[in-house]
Design an enzyme around this catalytic site. Structure first.
Site, short mmCIF file in Angstrom:
data_model
loop_
_atom_site.label_atom_id
_atom_site.label_comp_id
_atom_site.label_asym_id
_atom_site.label_seq_id
_atom_site.Cartn_x
_atom_site.Cartn_y
_atom_site.Cartn_z
N MET A 30 0.98 -1.13 0.21
CA MET A 30 -0.01 0.10 -0.11
C MET A 30 0.70 1.14 0.01
O MET A 30 0.48 2.40 0.33
CB MET A 30 -0.81 -0.22 1.32
CG MET A 30 -1.99 -1.05 1.10
SD MET A 30 -3.55 -0.71 1.91
CE MET A 30 -2.81 -0.36 3.78
N GLY A 36 10.65 -2.83 5.84
CA GLY A 36 10.10 -4.02 5.95
C GLY A 36 9.58 -4.40 4.46
O GLY A 36 9.77 -5.56 4.14
N HIS A 37 9.02 -3.54 3.50
CA HIS A 37 8.62 -3.63 2.33
C HIS A 37 10.09 -3.84 1.51
O HIS A 37 10.00 -4.71 0.64
CB HIS A 37 7.98 -2.46 1.47
CG HIS A 37 6.72 -1.82 2.42
ND1 HIS A 37 6.78 -0.81 3.15
CD2 HIS A 37 5.64 -2.35 2.22
CE1 HIS A 37 5.51 -0.64 3.60
NE2 HIS A 37 4.68 -1.50 2.90
N SER A 186 3.94 1.41 8.11
CA SER A 186 3.75 2.65 7.53
C SER A 186 2.69 3.38 8.61
O SER A 186 2.99 4.62 8.54
CB SER A 186 2.74 2.54 6.17
OG SER A 186 3.58 1.82 5.51
P1 AMP Z 1 1.39 -3.08 3.57
O1 AMP Z 1 2.06 -1.90 2.63
O2 AMP Z 1 1.13 -2.45 5.00
O3 AMP Z 1 0.16 -3.49 3.03
O4 AMP Z 1 2.57 -4.09 3.51
C1 AMP Z 1 2.86 -4.58 2.31
C2 AMP Z 1 3.48 -5.96 2.46
O5 AMP Z 1 4.84 -5.39 3.20
C3 AMP Z 1 2.71 -6.72 3.37
O6 AMP Z 1 3.03 -8.21 2.74
C4 AMP Z 1 3.45 -6.92 4.73
O7 AMP Z 1 3.27 -7.98 5.67
C5 AMP Z 1 4.67 -6.39 4.49
N1 AMP Z 1 5.17 -5.76 5.52
C6 AMP Z 1 4.96 -4.55 6.06
N2 AMP Z 1 5.61 -4.14 7.44
C7 AMP Z 1 6.65 -5.24 7.46
C8 AMP Z 1 7.60 -5.68 8.16
N3 AMP Z 1 8.05 -4.74 9.25
N4 AMP Z 1 8.60 -6.47 8.13
C9 AMP Z 1 8.26 -7.48 6.85
N5 AMP Z 1 7.03 -7.27 6.04
C10 AMP Z 1 6.55 -6.28 6.38
#
Ligand code: AMP
Length: 280
Positions: A30, A36-37, A186
């Site tokens: 997103m 993490g991303h 985020s």
């Molecule tokens: P999001 O943008 O929050 O939807 O996350 C996109 C992807 O990044 C999802 O698969 C999340 O699980 C992964 N993600 C977000 N934060 C982390 C993190 N701290 N460590 C590992 N993966 C993450």
């Protein structure tokens, strides 16, 4: 690296790659990317010829009282991170591109989605499954990368891919944390200084739970209680849930003996944060 907004442009590019026998990895996000991303993108770049990163704040997975409007966005910065990491294509659709007028088909799941985050976010996983299915159909990747940070989401996507025969390998990636232990998110940008400090209690409470398990404790009630007590010791934290569940079925367990997911969600001020660990 290309940045495209339409489904057709993604399809055209992937078709070209396919003709050349090139493997494709997908990282759905997103946006407002952090390390993490980036860990997901790095892994995808290492394991595929070409990597597509989608940046889409999916309205369908937000409840009416949730933070869709205020969710942080910064495409320029995201593009720089993607480019540096070796991404080939960023897909940044507008909501109208993904959900045309009259859109009325959804991907829903009867199991796995009712507990944990599904309790407070009843429409969330329907939105996640629907958008991820669409992204899978648009990109048709060989592999797709998801973080264990959203452990329930990872389990749900694996189950969906299995049920619906997507033929895509789902790669789960470990949680990346700040130096002080807070899981990167985020949504951490919502926290003021005091809340940022208080948010440490999530990881600290899980660390206490894990220490009990390391010492041989298998009573899920006792593990849960230790985590609850630690969370309750922080005045700014309000528990949403603390659960010890089977890592395959996401059903609560009494004895934490097999692979279990220990997952928590808590509000720090108005910000809802999640964290977890998997006990093999
Ligand atoms: P999001 O943008 O929050 O939807 O996350 C996109 C992807 O990044 C999802 O698969 C999340 O699980 C992964 N993600 C977000 N934060 C982390 C993190 N701290 N460590 C590992 N993966 C993450």
């Amino acid at each position: 690296m290309k940045i495209v907004e339409t489904i057709q442009e993604v399809r055209n590019q992937v078709k070209e790659w396919r003709k050349q026998g090139i493997s494709v990895g997908l990282v759905p996000t997103m946006g407002y990317l952090h390390e993490g991303h980036k860990s997901l993108i790095d892994r995808a770049v290492a394991e595929n010829d070409k990597v597509v990163v989608s940046v889409f704040v999916n309205p369908m997975q937000f409840g009416p009282k949730e933070d869709l409007a205020s969710y942080p966005r910064d495409l320029e910065r995201d593009a720089a991170i993607c480019g540096e990491a070796g991404t080939a294509l960023v897909f940044h659709p507008q909501p109208e591109e993904m959900y045309h007028k009259g859109f009325s088909s959804f991907v829903d799941m009867d199991t796995l989605t009712g507990g944990l985050c599904g309790k407070t976010r009843p429409i969330h996983f329907r939105g996640v499954c629907t958008v991820v299915s669409k992204l899978f159909h648009i990109v048709m990747p060989d592999k797709a990368y998801f973080g264990q940070k959203d452990a329930q989401q990872l389990a749900v996507i694996r189950h969906m891919v299995d049920d619906l025969d997507f033929g895509i390998e789902i790669v789960g990636c470990p949680i990346i944390r700040e130096e002080d232990g807070l899981a990167k998110s985020s949504r951490n940008t919502y926290l003021n200084k005091e809340e940022r400090e208080a948010a440490l209690v999530l990881n600290q409470s899980l660390t206490e739970g894990k220490a009990l398990m390391d010492a041989g404790e298998t009573d899920a009630g006792k593990i849960r209680q230790a985590i609850v007590e630690k969370l309750e010791s922080e005045p700014l934290a309000k528990i949403d849930y603390v659960e010890v569940v089977d890592w395959n079925t996401l059903e609560p367990v009494e004895n934490a003996e097999g692979p279990v997911l220990v997952a928590i969600a808590a509000y720090i001020g108005k910000t809802r944060l999640i964290d977890n660990f998997i006990w093999e």
